[in-house]
Design a protein around this motif. Structure first.
Motif, PDB file in Angstrom:
ATOM      1  N   ASP A 115     -10.725 -20.142  25.718  1.00  0.00           N
ATOM      2  CA  ASP A 115     -10.488 -18.763  26.138  1.00  0.00           C
ATOM      3  C   ASP A 115      -9.826 -18.023  24.981  1.00  0.00           C
ATOM      4  OD1 ASP A 115      -9.787 -16.338  27.269  1.00  0.00           O
ATOM      5  OD2 ASP A 115      -8.871 -17.222  29.058  1.00  0.00           O
ATOM      6  N   ASP A 116     -10.586 -17.166  24.315  1.00  0.00           N
ATOM      7  CA  ASP A 116     -10.047 -16.437  23.167  1.00  0.00           C
ATOM      8  C   ASP A 116      -8.856 -15.558  23.533  1.00  0.00           C
ATOM      9  OD1 ASP A 116     -11.887 -17.605  21.474  1.00  0.00           O
ATOM     10  OD2 ASP A 116     -13.201 -15.851  21.379  1.00  0.00           O
ATOM     11  N   ALA A 117      -8.691 -15.215  24.810  1.00  0.00           N
ATOM     12  CA  ALA A 117      -7.572 -14.375  25.238  1.00  0.00           C
ATOM     13  C   ALA A 117      -6.231 -15.117  25.143  1.00  0.00           C
ATOM     14  CB  ALA A 117      -7.790 -13.879  26.663  1.00  0.00           C
TER      15      ALA A 117
ATOM     16  N   ALA B 217      -2.206 -18.396  16.684  1.00  0.00           N
ATOM     17  CA  ALA B 217      -0.981 -18.522  17.479  1.00  0.00           C
ATOM     18  C   ALA B 217      -1.334 -18.275  18.930  1.00  0.00           C
ATOM     19  CB  ALA B 217       0.074 -17.515  17.012  1.00  0.00           C
ATOM     20  N   LEU B 218      -0.518 -18.805  19.820  1.00  0.00           N
ATOM     21  CA  LEU B 218      -0.683 -18.499  21.230  1.00  0.00           C
ATOM     22  C   LEU B 218      -0.262 -17.056  21.451  1.00  0.00           C
ATOM     23  CD1 LEU B 218       0.812 -21.748  22.796  1.00  0.00           C
ATOM     24  CD2 LEU B 218      -1.608 -21.157  22.499  1.00  0.00           C
ATOM     25  N   LEU B 219      -0.987 -16.362  22.317  1.00  0.00           N
ATOM     26  CA  LEU B 219      -0.684 -14.970  22.618  1.00  0.00           C
ATOM     27  C   LEU B 219       0.064 -14.915  23.948  1.00  0.00           C
ATOM     28  CD1 LEU B 219      -0.920 -12.008  21.832  1.00  0.00           C
ATOM     29  CD2 LEU B 219      -3.142 -11.964  22.990  1.00  0.00           C
TER      30      LEU B 219
ATOM     31  N   ARG C 206       4.861  -6.477  26.741  1.00  0.00           N
ATOM     32  CA  ARG C 206       4.033  -6.228  25.569  1.00  0.00           C
ATOM     33  C   ARG C 206       3.554  -7.561  25.017  1.00  0.00           C
ATOM     34  NH1 ARG C 206       6.530  -6.760  20.417  1.00  0.00           N
ATOM     35  NH2 ARG C 206       8.754  -7.092  20.670  1.00  0.00           N
ATOM     36  N   GLU C 207       2.348  -7.550  24.458  1.00  0.00           N
ATOM     37  CA  GLU C 207       1.763  -8.759  23.884  1.00  0.00           C
ATOM     38  C   GLU C 207       2.490  -9.129  22.604  1.00  0.00           C
ATOM     39  OE1 GLU C 207      -2.407  -8.110  23.273  1.00  0.00           O
ATOM     40  OE2 GLU C 207      -2.817  -8.031  25.418  1.00  0.00           O
ATOM     41  N   VAL C 208       2.745 -10.441  22.444  1.00  0.00           N
ATOM     42  CA  VAL C 208       3.398 -10.933  21.234  1.00  0.00           C
ATOM     43  C   VAL C 208       2.803 -12.284  20.848  1.00  0.00           C
ATOM     44  CG1 VAL C 208       5.611  -9.756  21.599  1.00  0.00           C
ATOM     45  CG2 VAL C 208       5.260 -12.027  22.551  1.00  0.00           C
ATOM     46  N   PRO C 209       2.630 -12.515  19.545  1.00  0.00           N
ATOM     47  CA  PRO C 209       2.252 -13.863  19.129  1.00  0.00           C
ATOM     48  C   PRO C 209       3.463 -14.771  19.292  1.00  0.00           C
ATOM     49  CG  PRO C 209       2.475 -12.421  17.215  1.00  0.00           C
ATOM     50  CD  PRO C 209       2.701 -11.582  18.429  1.00  0.00           C
ATOM     51  N   LEU C 210       3.245 -15.940  19.840  1.00  0.00           N
ATOM     52  CA  LEU C 210       4.340 -16.895  20.001  1.00  0.00           C
ATOM     53  C   LEU C 210       4.481 -17.727  18.731  1.00  0.00           C
ATOM     54  CD1 LEU C 210       3.649 -18.012  23.674  1.00  0.00           C
ATOM     55  CD2 LEU C 210       5.298 -16.320  22.857  1.00  0.00           C
ATOM     56  N   SER C 211       5.624 -18.341  18.585  1.00  0.00           N
ATOM     57  CA  SER C 211       5.879 -19.169  17.407  1.00  0.00           C
ATOM     58  C   SER C 211       4.821 -20.268  17.291  1.00  0.00           C
ATOM     59  CB  SER C 211       7.273 -19.796  17.510  1.00  0.00           C
ATOM     60  OG  SER C 211       7.504 -20.651  16.423  1.00  0.00           O
TER      61      SER C 211
END
Length: 140
Positions: A9-11, A21-23, A50-55
């Protein structure tokens, strides 16, 4: 496609300068992180996310090895092989459940540093690999 690979799942992912990174999402009211992304905050019930890239890096919080084929609706490869499953603590964010690349208990230790990677999960109808996220141990 993430990093040129077909994913489950690209989402779930975002491309960063360091790699995939995980979104996740972050509440702008109370700063709680979620994964996968959510439209509402489970901590304060706010709706300002809000969407953020996770570590991409974290520490191994807990782990086990899935030694038997899961029940339906498991859709992994036909030739089942045991795989590591872990909780990984992403610093200052959250703990995420994920696969591990390593399955040998001698290579796994709670507190060890790990990094996100994409790993084959199953093949699509054309026989091409479909990837999911996993973590792999890295040198400290």
């Amino acid at each position: 496609m993430i990093a040129g690979k077909q994913t489950v799942d690209d989402a779930l992912f975002v491309e960063t300068a360091e790699g995939p990174a995980l979104l996740g999402s972050r509440c702008t009211d109370c700063a709680a992180y979620t994964f996968p992304r959510q439209g509402g905050c489970p901590r304060c019930t706010g709706s300002s996310m809000r969407e953020v890239p996770l570590s991409r890096t974290g520490t191994l919080w807990s782990w086990t090895v899935q030694g038997f084929r899961p029940k339906t609706p498991y859709t992994g490869t036909e030739a089942y092989e045991p795989y590591g499953v872990a909780y990984v603590e992403l610093p200052g964010q959250l703990i995420v459940e994920a696969r591990l690349v390593q399955t040998d208990p001698q290579q796994l230790e709670i507190g060890m540093p790990v990094e996100l990677t994409l790993t084959p999960f199953r093949d699509d109808e054309s026989g091409r690999p479909v990837h999911t996220f996993a973590f792999v141990g890295v040198a400290a």
